[in-house]
Scaffold this motif. Structure first.
Motif, PDB file in Angstrom:
ATOM      1  N   SER A  81      40.419  55.594 -39.387  1.00 49.90           N
ATOM      2  CA  SER A  81      41.250  55.019 -40.447  1.00 49.90           C
ATOM      3  C   SER A  81      42.351  54.128 -39.881  1.00 49.90           C
ATOM      4  O   SER A  81      42.730  53.139 -40.487  1.00 49.90           O
ATOM      5  CB  SER A  81      41.886  56.124 -41.288  1.00 49.90           C
ATOM      6  OG  SER A  81      40.888  56.878 -41.920  1.00 49.90           O
ATOM      7  N   LEU A  82      42.860  54.504 -38.721  1.00 50.82           N
ATOM      8  CA  LEU A  82      43.919  53.721 -38.097  1.00 50.82           C
ATOM      9  C   LEU A  82      43.402  52.419 -37.492  1.00 50.82           C
ATOM     10  O   LEU A  82      44.103  51.413 -37.481  1.00 50.82           O
ATOM     11  CB  LEU A  82      44.630  54.545 -37.021  1.00 50.82           C
ATOM     12  CG  LEU A  82      45.488  55.692 -37.529  1.00 50.82           C
ATOM     13  CD1 LEU A  82      45.929  56.578 -36.371  1.00 50.82           C
ATOM     14  CD2 LEU A  82      46.693  55.153 -38.288  1.00 50.82           C
ATOM     15  N   THR A 103      40.939  46.048 -42.053  1.00 54.16           N
ATOM     16  CA  THR A 103      41.216  46.039 -43.492  1.00 54.16           C
ATOM     17  C   THR A 103      41.957  44.765 -43.866  1.00 54.16           C
ATOM     18  O   THR A 103      42.429  44.023 -43.000  1.00 54.16           O
ATOM     19  CB  THR A 103      42.087  47.247 -43.894  1.00 54.16           C
ATOM     20  OG1 THR A 103      43.332  47.160 -43.199  1.00 54.16           O
ATOM     21  CG2 THR A 103      41.406  48.565 -43.563  1.00 54.16           C
ATOM     22  N   ASP A 104      42.061  44.523 -45.164  1.00 49.28           N
ATOM     23  CA  ASP A 104      42.802  43.362 -45.656  1.00 49.28           C
ATOM     24  C   ASP A 104      44.293  43.627 -45.710  1.00 49.28           C
ATOM     25  O   ASP A 104      45.087  42.708 -45.865  1.00 49.28           O
ATOM     26  CB  ASP A 104      42.301  42.966 -47.054  1.00 49.28           C
ATOM     27  CG  ASP A 104      40.860  42.481 -47.019  1.00 49.28           C
ATOM     28  OD1 ASP A 104      40.440  41.956 -45.964  1.00 49.28           O
ATOM     29  OD2 ASP A 104      40.154  42.632 -48.024  1.00 49.28           O
ATOM     30  N   SER A 105      44.682  44.898 -45.627  1.00 49.04           N
ATOM     31  CA  SER A 105      46.086  45.260 -45.773  1.00 49.04           C
ATOM     32  C   SER A 105      46.359  46.536 -44.969  1.00 49.04           C
ATOM     33  O   SER A 105      45.516  47.440 -44.927  1.00 49.04           O
ATOM     34  CB  SER A 105      46.398  45.505 -47.250  1.00 49.04           C
ATOM     35  OG  SER A 105      47.615  46.149 -47.413  1.00 49.04           O
ATOM     36  N   TYR A 106      47.527  46.595 -44.350  1.00 48.78           N
ATOM     37  CA  TYR A 106      47.903  47.827 -43.644  1.00 48.78           C
ATOM     38  C   TYR A 106      48.067  48.985 -44.621  1.00 48.78           C
ATOM     39  O   TYR A 106      47.941  50.140 -44.240  1.00 48.78           O
ATOM     40  CB  TYR A 106      49.196  47.631 -42.848  1.00 48.78           C
ATOM     41  CG  TYR A 106      49.010  46.775 -41.628  1.00 48.78           C
ATOM     42  CD1 TYR A 106      48.110  47.141 -40.633  1.00 48.78           C
ATOM     43  CD2 TYR A 106      49.726  45.604 -41.463  1.00 48.78           C
ATOM     44  CE1 TYR A 106      47.922  46.359 -39.518  1.00 48.78           C
ATOM     45  CE2 TYR A 106      49.545  44.803 -40.340  1.00 48.78           C
ATOM     46  CZ  TYR A 106      48.638  45.192 -39.375  1.00 48.78           C
ATOM     47  OH  TYR A 106      48.459  44.414 -38.268  1.00 48.78           O
ATOM     48  N   ALA A 107      48.334  48.676 -45.875  1.00 48.67           N
ATOM     49  CA  ALA A 107      48.446  49.731 -46.889  1.00 48.67           C
ATOM     50  C   ALA A 107      47.137  50.516 -46.992  1.00 48.67           C
ATOM     51  O   ALA A 107      47.152  51.726 -47.218  1.00 48.67           O
ATOM     52  CB  ALA A 107      48.816  49.134 -48.242  1.00 48.67           C
ATOM     53  N   THR A 108      46.018  49.822 -46.804  1.00 49.71           N
ATOM     54  CA  THR A 108      44.723  50.500 -46.851  1.00 49.71           C
ATOM     55  C   THR A 108      44.610  51.512 -45.719  1.00 49.71           C
ATOM     56  O   THR A 108      44.204  52.654 -45.942  1.00 49.71           O
ATOM     57  CB  THR A 108      43.576  49.479 -46.758  1.00 49.71           C
ATOM     58  OG1 THR A 108      43.730  48.524 -47.805  1.00 49.71           O
ATOM     59  CG2 THR A 108      42.224  50.152 -46.867  1.00 49.71           C
ATOM     60  N   ASN A 109      44.990  51.103 -44.502  1.00 52.21           N
ATOM     61  CA  ASN A 109      44.939  52.024 -43.369  1.00 52.21           C
ATOM     62  C   ASN A 109      45.821  53.245 -43.625  1.00 52.21           C
ATOM     63  O   ASN A 109      45.412  54.385 -43.376  1.00 52.21           O
ATOM     64  CB  ASN A 109      45.393  51.327 -42.083  1.00 52.21           C
ATOM     65  CG  ASN A 109      44.488  50.199 -41.694  1.00 52.21           C
ATOM     66  OD1 ASN A 109      44.629  49.113 -42.230  1.00 52.21           O
ATOM     67  ND2 ASN A 109      43.562  50.439 -40.788  1.00 52.21           N
ATOM     68  N   ILE A 110      47.020  53.004 -44.121  1.00 47.14           N
ATOM     69  CA  ILE A 110      47.959  54.096 -44.387  1.00 47.14           C
ATOM     70  C   ILE A 110      47.401  55.018 -45.463  1.00 47.14           C
ATOM     71  O   ILE A 110      47.448  56.250 -45.329  1.00 47.14           O
ATOM     72  CB  ILE A 110      49.340  53.539 -44.772  1.00 47.14           C
ATOM     73  CG1 ILE A 110      49.957  52.823 -43.566  1.00 47.14           C
ATOM     74  CG2 ILE A 110      50.259  54.639 -45.288  1.00 47.14           C
ATOM     75  CD1 ILE A 110      51.165  51.979 -43.899  1.00 47.14           C
TER      76      ILE A 110
END
Length: 156
Positions: free
Chosen positions: A115-116, A120-127
């Motif tokens: 996941s880290l 992704t298109d946004s760091y919010a997705t990783n978080i």
């Protein structure tokens, strides 16, 4: 006087009742509740506008959308491995509860890595993906641990 006797007997009966529920059943219920909670978390995250587009690093593939309820399904499917681990620990581990906790939290920590590092298109997705792992684990790990014995009488 009869009230205190009744309360004492009820407490003892409850402990004996909980220990009679099979580990596989408690684990299955914990995984289903964990999947449900993760699904609600995913719904709220999507409603706030977090994109769930993910790709594996190094593949050169553009991020693709995770299907709705995809996180809940992943918890349910991968929770099967946790159920098997819990049942095996009940049978063969000397200290099933502490072994379960160490194993489950270690596997949870390892599950955060993809996941880290996901593209992704946004760091919010990783978080949000990291938090979804922690939400599922926060429901499942303590519930199963509460059912497992601290010491296995077969391995004393």
């Amino acid at each position: 006087m009869s009230t205190s006797t009744f309360a004492q007997a009820t407490t003892t009966d409850h402990g004996q009742f909980a220990s009679r529920i099979p580990v596989w059943l408690v684990s299955t219920a914990a995984v289903l509740v964990g999947a449900l909670v993760t699904g609600v978390y995913e719904f709220v995250a999507r409603a706030t506008g977090v994109p769930f587009d993910v790709a594996l690093p190094g593949t050169g593939v553009a991020p693709a959308a995770i299907p709705e309820t995809g996180l809940a399904w992943a918890v349910a499917e991968l929770g099967l491995i946790g159920i098997i681990i819990a049942v095996c620990l009940t049978r063969w581990a000397k200290r099933p509860r502490s072994t379960w906790k160490r194993t489950a939290w270690t596997l949870t920590a390892l599950s955060l890595v993809p996941s880290l590092v996901a593209v992704t298109d946004s760091y919010a997705t990783n978080i949000m993906l990291v938090i979804s792992h922690l939400v599922a684990a926060a429901v499942i790990v303590p519930t199963v641990a509460a059912r497992l014995a601290e010491r296995n009488p077969r391995r004393a």
